[in-house]
Design a protein around this motif. Structure first.
Motif, PDB file in Angstrom:
ATOM      1  N   GLU A  30       1.698   6.762  -7.112  1.00  0.00           N
ATOM      2  CA  GLU A  30       0.649   7.708  -7.517  1.00  0.00           C
ATOM      3  C   GLU A  30       1.016   9.174  -7.264  1.00  0.00           C
ATOM      4  O   GLU A  30       0.338  10.064  -7.734  1.00  0.00           O
ATOM      5  CB  GLU A  30      -0.658   7.372  -6.782  1.00  0.00           C
ATOM      6  N   PHE A  31       2.086   9.414  -6.514  1.00  0.00           N
ATOM      7  CA  PHE A  31       2.494  10.783  -6.184  1.00  0.00           C
ATOM      8  C   PHE A  31       2.927  11.533  -7.435  1.00  0.00           C
ATOM      9  O   PHE A  31       3.673  11.024  -8.257  1.00  0.00           O
ATOM     10  CB  PHE A  31       3.647  10.770  -5.173  1.00  0.00           C
TER      11      PHE A  31
ATOM     12  N   GLU B 159       2.344   1.764  -3.438  1.00  0.00           N
ATOM     13  CA  GLU B 159       1.335   2.239  -4.404  1.00  0.00           C
ATOM     14  C   GLU B 159       1.097   3.742  -4.229  1.00  0.00           C
ATOM     15  O   GLU B 159       0.932   4.457  -5.224  1.00  0.00           O
ATOM     16  CB  GLU B 159       0.031   1.458  -4.247  1.00  0.00           C
ATOM     17  N   LYS B 160       1.084   4.224  -3.007  1.00  0.00           N
ATOM     18  CA  LYS B 160       0.921   5.652  -2.754  1.00  0.00           C
ATOM     19  C   LYS B 160       2.072   6.453  -3.374  1.00  0.00           C
ATOM     20  O   LYS B 160       1.853   7.511  -3.954  1.00  0.00           O
ATOM     21  CB  LYS B 160       0.830   5.936  -1.251  1.00  0.00           C
ATOM     22  N   ILE B 161       3.290   5.929  -3.225  1.00  0.00           N
ATOM     23  CA  ILE B 161       4.463   6.599  -3.801  1.00  0.00           C
ATOM     24  C   ILE B 161       4.345   6.657  -5.322  1.00  0.00           C
ATOM     25  O   ILE B 161       4.613   7.684  -5.954  1.00  0.00           O
ATOM     26  CB  ILE B 161       5.764   5.880  -3.367  1.00  0.00           C
TER      27      ILE B 161
ATOM     28  N   VAL C 102       0.824  -1.219   0.000  1.00  0.00           N
ATOM     29  CA  VAL C 102       0.000   0.000   0.000  1.00  0.00           C
ATOM     30  C   VAL C 102       0.857   1.268   0.000  1.00  0.00           C
ATOM     31  O   VAL C 102       0.638   2.158  -0.836  1.00  0.00           O
ATOM     32  CB  VAL C 102      -1.024  -0.007   1.165  1.00  0.00           C
ATOM     33  N   PRO C 103       1.873   1.383   0.879  1.00  0.00           N
ATOM     34  CA  PRO C 103       2.698   2.597   0.819  1.00  0.00           C
ATOM     35  C   PRO C 103       3.433   2.747  -0.524  1.00  0.00           C
ATOM     36  O   PRO C 103       3.568   3.866  -1.029  1.00  0.00           O
ATOM     37  CB  PRO C 103       3.695   2.419   1.972  1.00  0.00           C
TER      38      PRO C 103
END
Length: 144
Positions: free
Chosen positions: A142-143, A138-140, A135-136
């Motif tokens: 999408e940044f 994936e967040k990176i 999850v983290p």
């Protein structure tokens, strides 16, 4: 950013880059194609049908280079080329069934290797940590 934080970022980038390179090598099927050829097949899978000029722009290569790539993929039977319904001067490129199967095979080979590597080298706790980091990451990604 402080030096210790920068070191952590550098180590993360390095390990992710090495993992990606390792995964690329772990598919005998995938090694038969260049990185741009594989990427072109993925783009066709994601977009259904594209013109050669669109593919060239997406890959950030010249139309001439894309023509060579498409000629090779067509020769291998991985793509289909047809004439546009609306403009007979334009070609439409789609992924063939064989191209779809090649992508599935490449992914399967890589997934199999990664699963074996994780099972052989990581404790159960480390495997759980890997699941948690998805999850983290994936967040990176999408940044912006």
């Amino acid at each position: 950013m402080e030096a210790t934080q920068l070191q952590y970022v550098t180590e993360l980038r390095t390990v992710l880059t090495r993992l990606i390179k390792k995964l690329r090598k772990e598919s005998a099927t995938g090694q038969q194609l260049s990185l741009t050829e594989r990427s072109t097949l993925v783009l066709l899978q994601q977009n259904t049908a594209l013109q050669p000029t669109e593919l060239a722009a997406m890959e950030k290569i010249t139309n001439q280079s894309m023509s060579q790539i498409l000629a090779h993929l067509l020769e291998l039977g991985y793509i289909n080329r047809s004439v546009s319904e609306t403009d007979k001067r334009k070609a439409i490129i789609t992924l063939s069934e064989q191209g779809e199967e090649v992508l599935k095979q490449v992914r399967s080979e890589r997934d199999k290797w990664l699963a074996q590597a994780i099972e052989a080298t990581c404790t159960r706790h480390e495997q759980e940590m890997l699941k948690q980091i998805i999850v983290p990451l994936e967040k990176i990604i999408e940044f912006e």
